[in-house]
Design a protein around this motif. Structure first.
Motif, PDB file in Angstrom:
ATOM      1  N   SER A 117      31.721  65.939 -24.820  1.00 53.47           N
ATOM      2  CA  SER A 117      31.308  66.475 -23.524  1.00 53.47           C
ATOM      3  C   SER A 117      30.562  67.793 -23.653  1.00 53.47           C
ATOM      4  CB  SER A 117      32.539  66.676 -22.634  1.00 53.47           C
ATOM      5  OG  SER A 117      33.207  65.456 -22.425  1.00 53.47           O
ATOM      6  N   ASN A 118      30.958  68.624 -24.608  1.00 54.54           N
ATOM      7  CA  ASN A 118      30.352  69.942 -24.786  1.00 54.54           C
ATOM      8  C   ASN A 118      30.148  70.210 -26.271  1.00 54.54           C
ATOM      9  OD1 ASN A 118      30.639  70.894 -21.935  1.00 54.54           O
ATOM     10  ND2 ASN A 118      32.813  70.661 -22.392  1.00 54.54           N
ATOM     11  N   GLY A 119      29.138  70.999 -26.572  1.00 56.66           N
ATOM     12  CA  GLY A 119      28.982  71.490 -27.934  1.00 56.66           C
ATOM     13  C   GLY A 119      28.293  70.566 -28.908  1.00 56.66           C
ATOM     14  N   LYS A 120      27.679  69.476 -28.422  1.00 54.34           N
ATOM     15  CA  LYS A 120      27.047  68.527 -29.348  1.00 54.34           C
ATOM     16  C   LYS A 120      25.903  69.174 -30.128  1.00 54.34           C
ATOM     17  CE  LYS A 120      26.133  65.441 -26.159  1.00 54.34           C
ATOM     18  NZ  LYS A 120      26.913  66.000 -25.035  1.00 54.34           N
ATOM     19  N   THR A 121      25.015  69.853 -29.416  1.00 57.83           N
ATOM     20  CA  THR A 121      23.839  70.406 -30.081  1.00 57.83           C
ATOM     21  C   THR A 121      24.223  71.501 -31.065  1.00 57.83           C
ATOM     22  OG1 THR A 121      22.426  69.870 -28.193  1.00 57.83           O
ATOM     23  CG2 THR A 121      21.625  71.552 -29.711  1.00 57.83           C
ATOM     24  N   THR A 122      25.133  72.382 -30.660  1.00 59.44           N
ATOM     25  CA  THR A 122      25.572  73.434 -31.567  1.00 59.44           C
ATOM     26  C   THR A 122      26.222  72.840 -32.812  1.00 59.44           C
ATOM     27  OG1 THR A 122      25.902  75.000 -29.749  1.00 59.44           O
ATOM     28  CG2 THR A 122      27.091  75.445 -31.802  1.00 59.44           C
ATOM     29  N   THR A 123      27.087  71.853 -32.632  1.00 63.83           N
ATOM     30  CA  THR A 123      27.775  71.237 -33.771  1.00 63.83           C
ATOM     31  C   THR A 123      26.796  70.494 -34.664  1.00 63.83           C
ATOM     32  OG1 THR A 123      29.763  71.019 -32.414  1.00 63.83           O
ATOM     33  CG2 THR A 123      29.649  69.687 -34.411  1.00 63.83           C
ATOM     34  N   ARG A 124      25.849  69.802 -34.062  1.00 59.55           N
ATOM     35  CA  ARG A 124      24.836  69.109 -34.869  1.00 59.55           C
ATOM     36  C   ARG A 124      24.023  70.107 -35.693  1.00 59.55           C
ATOM     37  NH1 ARG A 124      19.452  69.363 -33.188  1.00 59.55           N
ATOM     38  NH2 ARG A 124      20.022  68.609 -31.126  1.00 59.55           N
ATOM     39  N   HIS A 125      23.649  71.238 -35.085  1.00 61.05           N
ATOM     40  CA  HIS A 125      22.952  72.291 -35.828  1.00 61.05           C
ATOM     41  C   HIS A 125      23.809  72.824 -36.968  1.00 61.05           C
ATOM     42  CE1 HIS A 125      19.027  73.514 -34.147  1.00 61.05           C
ATOM     43  NE2 HIS A 125      19.451  72.968 -33.026  1.00 61.05           N
ATOM     44  N   LEU A 126      25.089  73.034 -36.701  1.00 56.40           N
ATOM     45  CA  LEU A 126      25.988  73.538 -37.739  1.00 56.40           C
ATOM     46  C   LEU A 126      26.082  72.555 -38.906  1.00 56.40           C
ATOM     47  CD1 LEU A 126      28.987  75.043 -35.712  1.00 56.40           C
ATOM     48  CD2 LEU A 126      27.408  76.292 -37.202  1.00 56.40           C
ATOM     49  N   PRO A 174      28.375  55.077 -17.788  1.00 57.44           N
ATOM     50  CA  PRO A 174      29.223  54.208 -18.609  1.00 57.44           C
ATOM     51  C   PRO A 174      28.399  53.195 -19.399  1.00 57.44           C
ATOM     52  CG  PRO A 174      30.171  54.463 -16.417  1.00 57.44           C
ATOM     53  CD  PRO A 174      28.803  55.096 -16.365  1.00 57.44           C
ATOM     54  N   GLY A 175      28.786  53.012 -20.664  1.00 53.53           N
ATOM     55  CA  GLY A 175      28.142  52.033 -21.520  1.00 53.53           C
ATOM     56  C   GLY A 175      27.065  52.577 -22.424  1.00 53.53           C
ATOM     57  N   GLU A 176      26.631  53.812 -22.191  1.00 57.00           N
ATOM     58  CA  GLU A 176      25.527  54.342 -22.991  1.00 57.00           C
ATOM     59  C   GLU A 176      25.951  54.639 -24.424  1.00 57.00           C
ATOM     60  OE1 GLU A 176      22.561  56.279 -19.671  1.00 57.00           O
ATOM     61  OE2 GLU A 176      23.924  57.617 -20.727  1.00 57.00           O
ATOM     62  N   ALA A 209      36.808  59.932 -21.340  1.00 52.59           N
ATOM     63  CA  ALA A 209      37.446  59.640 -22.624  1.00 52.59           C
ATOM     64  C   ALA A 209      37.122  58.219 -23.084  1.00 52.59           C
ATOM     65  CB  ALA A 209      38.956  59.830 -22.513  1.00 52.59           C
ATOM     66  N   LYS A 210      37.175  57.273 -22.168  1.00 50.76           N
ATOM     67  CA  LYS A 210      36.857  55.886 -22.521  1.00 50.76           C
ATOM     68  C   LYS A 210      35.426  55.755 -23.016  1.00 50.76           C
ATOM     69  CE  LYS A 210      36.869  51.178 -20.650  1.00 50.76           C
ATOM     70  NZ  LYS A 210      37.153  50.342 -19.454  1.00 50.76           N
ATOM     71  N   GLU A 211      34.511  56.452 -22.336  1.00 52.38           N
ATOM     72  CA  GLU A 211      33.107  56.396 -22.734  1.00 52.38           C
ATOM     73  C   GLU A 211      32.892  57.021 -24.108  1.00 52.38           C
ATOM     74  OE1 GLU A 211      28.841  55.971 -22.454  1.00 52.38           O
ATOM     75  OE2 GLU A 211      30.576  54.909 -21.665  1.00 52.38           O
ATOM     76  N   GLU A 212      33.436  58.224 -24.339  1.00 55.13           N
ATOM     77  CA  GLU A 212      33.230  58.889 -25.631  1.00 55.13           C
ATOM     78  C   GLU A 212      33.921  58.116 -26.761  1.00 55.13           C
ATOM     79  OE1 GLU A 212      31.186  61.197 -26.166  1.00 55.13           O
ATOM     80  OE2 GLU A 212      30.829  62.130 -24.216  1.00 55.13           O
ATOM     81  N   ALA A 213      35.069  57.499 -26.459  1.00 60.06           N
ATOM     82  CA  ALA A 213      35.788  56.731 -27.478  1.00 60.06           C
ATOM     83  C   ALA A 213      35.022  55.494 -27.913  1.00 60.06           C
ATOM     84  CB  ALA A 213      37.164  56.322 -26.945  1.00 60.06           C
ATOM     85  N   ALA A 214      34.037  55.084 -27.152  1.00 59.79           N
ATOM     86  CA  ALA A 214      33.287  53.874 -27.490  1.00 59.79           C
ATOM     87  C   ALA A 214      32.596  53.982 -28.844  1.00 59.79           C
ATOM     88  CB  ALA A 214      32.268  53.565 -26.396  1.00 59.79           C
ATOM     89  N   ILE A 235      41.695  60.080 -26.040  1.00 56.75           N
ATOM     90  CA  ILE A 235      41.045  58.812 -26.378  1.00 56.75           C
ATOM     91  C   ILE A 235      42.022  57.805 -26.977  1.00 56.75           C
ATOM     92  CG2 ILE A 235      38.853  60.003 -26.789  1.00 56.75           C
ATOM     93  CD1 ILE A 235      39.242  59.363 -29.773  1.00 56.75           C
ATOM     94  N   ALA A 236      43.269  58.209 -27.201  1.00 58.83           N
ATOM     95  CA  ALA A 236      44.245  57.316 -27.840  1.00 58.83           C
ATOM     96  C   ALA A 236      44.347  55.947 -27.164  1.00 58.83           C
ATOM     97  CB  ALA A 236      45.615  57.990 -27.900  1.00 58.83           C
ATOM     98  N   PRO A 237      44.311  55.856 -25.817  1.00 55.81           N
ATOM     99  CA  PRO A 237      44.414  54.523 -25.196  1.00 55.81           C
ATOM    100  C   PRO A 237      43.225  53.614 -25.502  1.00 55.81           C
ATOM    101  CG  PRO A 237      44.919  56.260 -23.612  1.00 55.81           C
ATOM    102  CD  PRO A 237      44.322  56.929 -24.809  1.00 55.81           C
ATOM    103  N   PHE A 238      42.135  54.196 -26.017  1.00 58.81           N
ATOM    104  CA  PHE A 238      40.918  53.415 -26.238  1.00 58.81           C
ATOM    105  C   PHE A 238      40.577  53.326 -27.731  1.00 58.81           C
ATOM    106  CE2 PHE A 238      40.625  56.185 -22.454  1.00 58.81           C
ATOM    107  CZ  PHE A 238      40.850  55.223 -21.486  1.00 58.81           C
ATOM    108  N   TYR A 239      41.568  53.590 -28.580  1.00 59.06           N
ATOM    109  CA  TYR A 239      41.353  53.625 -30.024  1.00 59.06           C
ATOM    110  C   TYR A 239      40.972  52.244 -30.545  1.00 59.06           C
ATOM    111  CZ  TYR A 239      42.288  54.691 -34.945  1.00 59.06           C
ATOM    112  OH  TYR A 239      42.180  54.884 -36.302  1.00 59.06           O
TER     113      TYR A 239
END
Length: 429
Positions: A117-126, A174-176, A209-214, A235-239
């Motif tokens: 949800s947050n921090g994707k670009t910073t983490t990818r740069h890191l 959803p689904g992306e 959580a369901k979407e990111e767990a995909a 995300i545990a329910p969608f593992y």
């Protein structure tokens, strides 16, 4: 030269038909571009029809400027060179990227997906910064190329000779994640956080959580997943993972233990992002000392808690790229750690759905507890409407020694405040 880019192979993968045939089917292109402004001679030009622009208008100029061939979905779009017709150029792009992913796998180039949800670009740069500092060769998503166009373009820009490609994967419907995961099939995934993003479409945190767990179901067998322990619980329910995939949650205390004290990025959430990178590097068997050295020299990407030092002791914290309630609270916490007077300039959060009113009220209340002055912008906050005069008015409230936080959803473009503040407090030379 890889056989992947041979004209005959491009025809086979896309199922296309040549409107203007190449002289030699065994001839090869050198990569792909969908933008004539960045296209280099020898690349495939892919004509994409968007909401505001139609790339088919530029097929002729692309071929005149050295494109090896063009892929189009409009039979009238031809020029002085080979033209391959397909039903849908975006679908063709994704088919090419999916096939190229197999090419990367055969060569040993690892695909690292960065979700959350947050921090994707910073983490990818890191990830890119640290791994290249450790002597690995790799690429990363340019800007925030994390959608149905950006992910395929990122994969196709990688070289089979690379050790890795850090691929940002985003979502707002959803689904992306699943559709992009089915293209990327990452060797490793980093999920930075699960928060209240795009609730207009996901409705609840559980929906997020369901979407990111995909992404989990697409991590390649014997791959690796790391994420904060709090996100792992959500995300545990969608593992759902392939055989042998290892998922390692990072507990709350890990940033203090694993990340150098002098890590320069602002905010505890960025220390967690760094801890996720450390965990990934352990899996990749990168040298720990080199990882720590790289973290000490990291810099924030533009618009992500980037500190701008101006004259007379004024500091602007530019976190203008995007916003949701979690990232808003994190940014306000960073402001609270600053010395001197604190000004929070907050623009509205978009796509919040039915929770918009309560979320804006909560963020405004948190900011009021931390900042000496809060400026709210946009309908969501019930704040001031944007006008050409607004940046000047805000700049006039800034005093020597102040720290100013700028935070809003991307659509607000709150960074438009910066020139007025810079004009009043030009940086010391």
């Amino acid at each position: 030269m890889s056989d992947f880019w041979r004209f005959g192979n491009l025809e086979k993968i896309t199922g296309g038909e040549w409107i203007v045939e190449p002289e030699l089917y065994e001839s090869s292109a050198r990569g792909l571009s969908h933008d004539t402004r960045t296209l280099t001679p020898g690349q495939v030009y892919l004509a994409v029809k968007g909401e505001n622009h139609d790339g088919h208008r530029f097929v002729g100029s692309a071929l005149e400027n050295g494109a090896a061939c063009a892929i189009v979905s409009d039979e009238a779009a031809i020029g002085p060179g080979p033209v391959l017709f397909v039903d849908n150029t975006v679908a063709a792009l994704q088919e090419l990227a999916s096939a190229y992913r197999d090419e990367l796998a055969r060569s040993g180039c690892k695909v690292i997906a960065v979700c959350g949800s947050n921090g994707k670009t910073t983490t990818r740069h890191l990830i890119h910064h640290v791994l290249t500092h450790c002597g690995l060769r790799g690429t990363q998503s340019p800007k925030s190329f994390n959608n149905h166009l950006g992910v395929p373009l990122t994969l196709l820009a990688a070289s089979p000779d690379d050790d890795f490609v850090a691929c940002e994967i985003g979502t707002n419907h959803p689904g992306e994640i699943a559709s992009l995961g089915d293209i990327a099939w990452p060797d490793a995934a980093v999920i930075t956080s699960i928060g209240a993003e795009h609730l207009e479409f996901f409705r609840t945190i559980e929906g997020v959580a369901k979407e990111e767990a995909a992404i989990l179901q697409f991590v390649r067998p014997h791959g690796y997943v790391t994420l904060p322990a709090e996100a792992a619980q959500l995300i545990a329910p969608f593992y759902d993972v392939q055989d042998g995939v290892v998922m390692l949650p990072v507990p709350p205390g890990s940033p203090d233990r694993d990340v150098p004290d002098d890590f320069p990025l602002l905010g505890e959430h960025n220390r967690m992002n760094a801890a996720l990178v450390v965990a990934l590097c352990r899996w990749l068997e990168a040298p720990p000392d080199a990882v720590n050295d790289a973290l000490r020299s990291a810099e924030s990407p533009a618009g992500r808690l980037r500190r701008i030092r101006l004259g007379q002791g004024v500091t602007v914290i530019d976190d203008s790229y995007n916003a949701n309630p979690d990232s808003m609270r994190a940014a306000v916490r960073v402001l609270g750690e600053a010395e001197g007077r604190k000004i929070a300039v907050l623009g509205e959060m978009l796509e919040m759905g039915v929770l918009g009113e309560s979320a804006h009220a909560e963020v405004a209340a948190v900011a009021a507890q931390v900042a000496d002055r809060v400026v709210l912008v946009g309908e969501g906050f019930g704040g001031r409407e944007w006008s050409e005069q607004l940046p000047t008015d805000v700049a006039a409230e800034v005093e020597p020694g102040d720290t100013v936080l700028l935070k809003a959803s991307r659509g607000v473009a709150i960074e438009r405040m910066i020139p007025a503040i810079e004009k009043r407090f030009p940086a010391d030379i």
